[in-house]
Design a protein around this motif. Structure first.
Motif, PDB file in Angstrom:
ATOM      1  N   LEU A 160      25.563  38.160  36.491  1.00  0.00           N
ATOM      2  CA  LEU A 160      26.935  38.611  36.787  1.00  0.00           C
ATOM      3  C   LEU A 160      27.921  37.900  35.859  1.00  0.00           C
ATOM      4  CD1 LEU A 160      28.335  40.397  39.080  1.00  0.00           C
ATOM      5  CD2 LEU A 160      29.002  38.223  40.052  1.00  0.00           C
ATOM      6  N   ASN A 161      28.744  38.665  35.191  1.00  0.00           N
ATOM      7  CA  ASN A 161      29.721  38.061  34.279  1.00  0.00           C
ATOM      8  C   ASN A 161      30.931  38.990  34.189  1.00  0.00           C
ATOM      9  OD1 ASN A 161      31.103  36.684  32.369  1.00  0.00           O
ATOM     10  ND2 ASN A 161      29.645  37.035  30.697  1.00  0.00           N
ATOM     11  N   ILE A 162      31.943  38.681  34.961  1.00  0.00           N
ATOM     12  CA  ILE A 162      33.146  39.517  34.946  1.00  0.00           C
ATOM     13  C   ILE A 162      34.244  38.722  34.231  1.00  0.00           C
ATOM     14  CG2 ILE A 162      34.782  40.847  36.324  1.00  0.00           C
ATOM     15  CD1 ILE A 162      32.739  41.011  38.538  1.00  0.00           C
ATOM     16  N   SER A 163      34.470  39.094  32.992  1.00  0.00           N
ATOM     17  CA  SER A 163      35.508  38.429  32.195  1.00  0.00           C
ATOM     18  C   SER A 163      36.864  39.035  32.550  1.00  0.00           C
ATOM     19  CB  SER A 163      35.215  38.649  30.720  1.00  0.00           C
ATOM     20  OG  SER A 163      35.248  40.052  30.470  1.00  0.00           O
ATOM     21  N   ALA A 164      37.903  38.471  31.962  1.00  0.00           N
ATOM     22  CA  ALA A 164      39.246  39.015  32.205  1.00  0.00           C
ATOM     23  C   ALA A 164      39.305  40.476  31.748  1.00  0.00           C
ATOM     24  CB  ALA A 164      40.284  38.179  31.477  1.00  0.00           C
ATOM     25  N   ALA A 165      38.664  40.757  30.615  1.00  0.00           N
ATOM     26  CA  ALA A 165      38.658  42.141  30.106  1.00  0.00           C
ATOM     27  C   ALA A 165      37.912  43.063  31.065  1.00  0.00           C
ATOM     28  CB  ALA A 165      38.013  42.183  28.726  1.00  0.00           C
TER      29      ALA A 165
END
Lengths: 373, 442
Positions: B357-362
């Motif tokens: 799981l990796n939810i960046s600002a973008a």
């Protein structure tokens, strides 16, 4: 109770009370000895005996304002416990059954009040305020009356002369019905009690006392007064009126009451409606201290130790029992709770009740039952 | 004649029966059984959260046809915040091949953690449950982002230090923790005790038994007696509004009462009216409806009459937290689809999806939630992330952000969590060593 049962009043000071007084005296001597031992240095502040038997009393003397505040909080809680216990006592006296549904009746009554108020003001567009609150109050009372009639017709009437356990199970069933029905109508979301709209006071008064301060909440004061008036009216109603005498007859024996022309059905409706009024008042007071949600149902369990202390059949017992439990548990939690990690009041109430049971198994004001074989 | 008709009838019946169970033409779906408590003593907290997550998945189904073209078959399992019922819901979720189990109760999380690796169903306990489950090496099947209660304790103390003028100013202060006397309530105590030793403040704990949630007067008297400077609230359900009310009743400064993120519901503060003004709580996401994702929920769910929530409650704090949880789970399902190449994924696949799981600002912006929350990333070793939180303050009608992001003291917390994870594995005989492979995030 069967027909072969006789009910007698005990003398004012029975053997058990004398024993109680002796035990109290011994305890007082024990505490005095501990104080002397502390003064002379035999017991130090780190000893458990000091922490249990001396330190709390030292705190009481050092900070009398907190002692008075604790007693006041206990008194207010106790009055509210009395009110809940009263609901149980009324129904127990009339039908000989422990009304398991009393807790949910508190929730149901309070939700009805707030629900009707919201309906009046939000859906029908009635101006919010005292008038709408009064109409909502009348509506909630109406619902409690309908509930009383329905309980009598659907639950109690078919069960006349059935064993008590059947009646108890019927109230258990009623509880679950009311939970489901209440959630269906009002939803599970908590609601805000219409405290100020009902004209109940908010705010507080600070009193200077012994170098400290005592905070008296106006709402608590109103709760105490309203509960006291309610209890006095109920006491008078059931002690001195024709219906009250009929109620006591019903409590002694359904069959005997029926044989002298007392309408069991009418008495049951009156009693369940009265318990509904008590539930509504309890719901308003507790709801104003937190919110109106199904969590309030748990509060009704507080009536159990009160009933153990006061007896299941006595209105004065419910009052005195409520005050003993209320003040006892607050003092216990405040002064001795920290020794046990806190949060002791939920079971401390039962310990206090059990201590009373040791000396008066029928409760302080309960009727001593003599079974003749 | 009779026999012919019977044979014809049987034949038609068989054809119809096969058609009904045949996978050809049946709609693909991913099952998700979600614990909720819309009834009982904790419904005040349970309802908005359940509404948020339910509405998010309904929106995905209505707007996008589900995730990756597969509809999400979202079901609720009512627990009343009761651990026994929650375990029954585990069995129900397992029997329906739910791709994830969401306990919504620390007690339920603790009870089901030993089952997850056996039944191959990951547990997602967002910012609650066993804090040590952050250690992915010991708990490959449990995920608790974006931060643990231990991180929350660290954030609490850092915020108090900011207000007091530095960590050194904490010496001699008394900080009280009123807690629900349940596994959830006791979780932050180890870290608070360690921080008390380090910074020289006194920690007082005030447990509230569940039966006394609405009867806290003696607790607040004790707070007055102990001359407590700050009060932390590790509460849930009816305990929270009562605590806020009691703070008001006793005159304790509300801007020195800080709830954990679960004590930050609008219905926790609202019942106290003006008395609640100034009350603080931790959070890690924004409130309000001013986000494309919430607008989509309004358009695709609420306007179609498919939401259980009142329209005015959309965007409240706990509702948005339900949406946040939905977004993390949906992203894990997308990851699982990408990793496996399958459209209909299983619990084992979604476990892998959580680990990358990796939810960046973008990515938050792509998901329709720009600046809604801080970036969140998990790894095989770190199932929590120990992300930052901030403080929100009740102004009498709504929550407002009242601090910058505060990052928990990871250097202190992580070793404690690893030690706790080791202790858990040791005390649970036969706890398996991690055998699950680790996927690389792409």
């Amino acid at each position: 109770m069967t027909d072969a049962t006789l009910t007698t009043r005990k003398p004012v000071l029975g053997e058990s009370q004398r024993n109680g007084l002796i035990a109290g005296g011994v305890l007082a001597l024990f505490i005095a000895a501990l104080v002397v031992a502390t003064q002379t240095g035999t017991i130090t502040r780190n000893d458990w005996t000091y922490k249990i038997f001396v330190d709390p009393f030292v705190s009481m003397v050092d900070m009398p304002d907190l002692l008075v505040q604790t007693v006041w909080e206990g008194f207010v809680a106790g009055v509210l416990y009395s009110l809940i216990a009263l609901g149980f006592v009324l129904i127990f006296k009339a039908s000989g059954v422990f009304n398991f549904a009393q807790g949910i009746m508190v929730v149901f009554a309070a939700l009805s009040l707030v629900g009707i108020y919201e309906f009046l003001t939000l859906t029908l567009g009635m101006p919010a305020g005292f008038v709408a609150a009064l109409v909502a109050m009348a509506g909630a009372l109406g619902i409690m009356f309908v509930l009383a009639v329905a309980v009598e017709r659907i639950v109690l009437r078919p069960l006349v002369n059935q064993p008590d356990i059947i009646m108890l199970m019927a109230t258990v069933g009623l509880t679950y019905f009311l939970i489901g029905f209440g959630e269906y109508i009002f939803g599970g979301s908590p609601k805000v009690m219409i405290t100020s709209q009902l004209g109940l006071p908010t705010g507080s008064t600070m009193l200077d006392f012994a170098g400290g301060r005592i905070n008296i909440q106006h709402l608590d004061l109103a709760a105490a007064i309203i509960a006291a008036v309610m209890i006095a009216v109920l006491g008078f109603f059931f002690q001195y009126t024709r219906i009250g005498r009929a109620l006591r007859a019903v409590a002694d024996s359904h069959k005997a009451a029926l044989s002298v022309g007392i309408s069991l059905n009418q008495i049951w409706v009156i009693v369940w409606f009265t318990a509904g009024i008590v539930a509504l008042l309890t719901g308003i007071m507790w709801g104003a201290r937190s919110d109106v949600s199904f969590a309030l149902e748990i509060i009704a369990l507080k009536a159990l130790p009160v009933l153990i202390v006061g007896g299941f059949t006595s209105i004065p017992g419910a009052i005195v029992g409520g005050l003993i439990i209320g003040v006892g548990e607050k003092i216990g939690e405040f002064y001795w709770g920290p020794l046990l990690g806190g949060g002791i009041e939920s079971w401390l109430a039962y310990i206090i009740a059990l201590m009373f049971l040791m000396f008066r198994p029928q409760g302080l004001f309960g009727d001593k039952i003599i079974e003749r074989i | 004649m009779k026999t012919t008709r019977l044979a014809l009838g049987l034949g038609l019946g068989l054809v119809a029966g096969f058609a009904a169970v045949s996978p050809v033409g049946a709609q693909e779906s991913i099952n998700f059984v979600h614990n909720t408590y819309r009834t009982g003593a904790f419904s005040g907290s349970g309802i908005p959260v359940a509404d948020g997550v339910r509405d998010y998945f309904t929106m995905l189904n209505n707007r996008d046809g589900g995730i990756g073209g597969v509809r999400i078959n979202f079901e609720e399992c009512e627990t009343q915040y009761d651990t026994r019922r929650s375990v029954e819901c585990w069995e129900q979720a397992k029997s329906k091949n739910s791709v994830v189990y969401v306990p919504w109760s620390t007690g339920a999380a603790l009870a089901t953690i030993p089952r997850a690796h056996i039944d191959k169903m990951p547990i997602f306990s967002m910012a609650y449950g066993l804090s040590a489950a952050a250690v992915g090496g010991t708990f490959p099947w449990v995920f608790n982002p974006p931060l643990t209660y231990w991180d929350g304790a660290s954030v609490w103390i850092q915020y108090i230090a900011q207000r007091e003028g530095g960590l050194d100013k904490l010496r001699g202060k008394t900080i009280g923790l009123i807690l629900l006397d349940a596994p959830f309530g006791r979780e932050p105590i180890p870290v608070l005790e360690a921080l008390a030793r380090e910074h020289g403040f006194t920690l007082k704990t005030y447990p509230i038994p569940p039966a006394e949630m609405q009867n806290q007067s003696s607790t607040w008297l004790a707070i007055r007696r102990d001359r407590t400077d700050w009060v932390l609230v590790q509460g849930w359900g009816a305990m929270n509004p009562t605590a806020v009310r009691e703070a008001g009743r006793t005159g304790f400064p509300r801007d020195k009462v800080i709830g954990i993120w679960w004590a930050g519901g609008d219905d926790d503060a609202r019942p106290a009216g003006p008395d609640a003004r100034g009350y603080l709580a931790l959070s890690w996401h924004q409130v309000g409806t001013n986000f494309p994702v919430i607008q989509d929920i309004l358009r695709h769910v609420v306007d179609r009459g498919q939401s259980n929530s009142a329209r005015e409650k959309i965007g409240e704090n706990l509702y948005n937290r339900g949406v946040y949880q939905g977004m993390l789970i949906a992203e894990a399902i997308r990851n699982a689809q990408r990793l496996t190449g399958k459209r209909v994924v299983t619990g084992e696949d979604v476990r892998r999806g959580f680990e990358v799981l990796n939810i960046s600002a973008a990515r938050w912006t792509e998901l329709g939630a720009p600046d809604f929350a801080a970036p969140v990333a998990l790894t095989c070793a770190d199932h929590n992330g120990h992300h930052a939180a901030f403080v929100i303050q009740w102004d009498g009608t709504k929550w407002n952000r009242a601090s910058d992001w505060i990052r928990p003291d990871r250097a202190r917390i992580r070793p404690m969590l690893e030690e706790a994870a080791r202790a858990y594995a040791t005390s649970n005989a036969g706890w398996p060593a991690r055998s699950e492979t680790c996927d690389q995030p792409s």
